[in-house]
Scaffold this active site. Sequence first.
Site, PDB file in Angstrom:
ATOM      1  N   LYS A  72       0.831  -1.220   0.000  1.00 42.33           N
ATOM      2  CA  LYS A  72       0.000   0.000   0.000  1.00 42.33           C
ATOM      3  C   LYS A  72       0.861   1.265   0.000  1.00 42.33           C
ATOM      4  O   LYS A  72       0.671   2.168   0.824  1.00 42.33           O
ATOM      5  CB  LYS A  72      -0.952  -0.008   1.193  1.00 42.33           C
ATOM      6  CG  LYS A  72      -1.977  -1.141   1.113  1.00 42.33           C
ATOM      7  CD  LYS A  72      -3.036  -1.034   2.176  1.00 42.33           C
ATOM      8  CE  LYS A  72      -4.026  -2.176   2.138  1.00 42.33           C
ATOM      9  NZ  LYS A  72      -3.453  -3.516   2.395  1.00 42.33           N
TER      10      LYS A  72
HETATM   11  O1  LIG Z   1      -5.069  -4.158  -0.217  1.00 42.16           O
HETATM   12  C1  LIG Z   1      -5.475  -5.130   0.433  1.00 42.16           C
HETATM   13  O2  LIG Z   1      -5.169  -6.269   0.146  1.00 42.16           O
HETATM   14  C2  LIG Z   1      -6.495  -4.887   1.460  1.00 42.16           C
HETATM   15  C3  LIG Z   1      -7.390  -3.885   1.195  1.00 42.16           C
HETATM   16  C4  LIG Z   1      -8.570  -3.802   1.946  1.00 42.16           C
HETATM   17  O3  LIG Z   1      -9.452  -3.001   1.669  1.00 42.16           O
HETATM   18  N1  LIG Z   1      -8.749  -4.673   2.975  1.00 42.16           N
HETATM   19  C5  LIG Z   1      -7.831  -5.645   3.287  1.00 42.16           C
HETATM   20  O4  LIG Z   1      -8.094  -6.432   4.213  1.00 42.16           O
HETATM   21  N2  LIG Z   1      -6.654  -5.707   2.577  1.00 42.16           N
HETATM   22  C6  LIG Z   1      -5.595  -6.668   2.971  1.00 42.16           C
HETATM   23  O5  LIG Z   1      -6.049  -7.986   2.752  1.00 42.16           O
HETATM   24  C7  LIG Z   1      -5.621  -8.853   3.833  1.00 42.16           C
HETATM   25  C8  LIG Z   1      -6.866  -9.408   4.495  1.00 42.16           C
HETATM   26  O6  LIG Z   1      -6.557 -10.514   5.285  1.00 42.16           O
HETATM   27  P1  LIG Z   1      -7.680 -11.519   5.842  1.00 42.16           P
HETATM   28  O7  LIG Z   1      -8.740 -10.677   6.458  1.00 42.16           O
HETATM   29  O8  LIG Z   1      -6.941 -12.346   6.827  1.00 42.16           O
HETATM   30  O9  LIG Z   1      -8.183 -12.325   4.670  1.00 42.16           O
HETATM   31  C9  LIG Z   1      -4.744  -8.012   4.723  1.00 42.16           C
HETATM   32  O10 LIG Z   1      -3.388  -8.160   4.325  1.00 42.16           O
HETATM   33  C10 LIG Z   1      -5.201  -6.593   4.458  1.00 42.16           C
HETATM   34  O11 LIG Z   1      -4.182  -5.623   4.639  1.00 42.16           O
END
Ligand SMILES: O=C(O)c1cc(=O)[nH]c(=O)n1[C@@H]1O[C@H](COP(=O)(O)O)[C@@H](O)[C@H]1O
Length: 285
Positions: free
Chosen positions: A107
């Site tokens: 990010k």
């Molecule tokens: O850019 C991302 O991947 C991201 C954007 C967003 O809006 N929400 C989000 O959860 N993420 C990322 O996606 C991952 C979610 O992880 P889980 O919730 O464990 O599946 C994390 O690494 C967050 O930083």
Amino acid sequence: MSNQLVGSDMRNKPFGARLRAAMDTRGPLCVGIDPHQHLLDAWGLPDTAEGLASFTYGVVDALADRVAVFKPQSAFFERFGSAGIAVLEQATIRLRDAGALVIIDAKRGDIGSTMGGYAAAYLAEKGPLACDALTVSPYLGFGSLQPAIDVARESGAGLFVLALTSNPEGPQFQTARTADGPTVAGAVLDGLRGLNADADDLGSFGAVVGATISSTDENLDINGPLLAPGLGAQGGTAEGLTKVFGTAVRNVVPSSSREILGAGPTGLQAAADRANDAYRTVLGY
Ligand SMILES: O=C(O)c1cc(=O)[nH]c(=O)n1[C@@H]1O[C@H](COP(=O)(O)O)[C@@H](O)[C@H]1O
């Protein structure tokens, strides 16, 4: 499973084309590699750089040849300083050598001249952390991303720009109206549509749209990929993707981290296959 997806014959194609080919062959699932401390514990590993390496290479060995896309979360590697970054570098190389695509989730976002430094690290072909795509933040202005866009175009890499994120605080900024009329998210999506205008099937400049947002009035048809995190642990479901993404659903890259990693080292393959099957059905692969 085969390794031919992004072998030498595909590395010279733009990210969007490689992504479509990889999802067609292996299914649309993106496995997020988020080595949280509680997951290291659950896997019986120490909270050290060595534990991080065992965890990460365990995921790589189990899934690199059967999943299309991986999204390592830089934060959990940075937590261990240079030793952690070395694991991120190695994992990225191993995953790409096995034919998978790697989106590094860092990010990044800064003034244009600084953005050039990030682009050299992650997006240039010979960068130390060269990956297939990088998540970037547009909140210094969409135009501040231009150096990353330029390097990505040159090297055939891609970007995922935050648009409608999965966290509850996101709408405070993202649904605010800009002086020109569209929302902040709408302006990001417009910018991406412009960048992908000339792409055949799938452009290389994607948006991040959380699977948790339930629905949106924004036009998600950007002729580019839509990274959808928030599945599983944050409450998003495969079935809910149609409601969020409507006619753009085929361009969704469904991303799940804790839901898959929580299955433990011996359950990873079954968990990934199960998730991939569910997303294949919903997204029409
Ligand atoms: O850019 C991302 O991947 C991201 C954007 C967003 O809006 N929400 C989000 O959860 N993420 C990322 O996606 C991952 C979610 O992880 P889980 O919730 O464990 O599946 C994390 O690494 C967050 O930083």
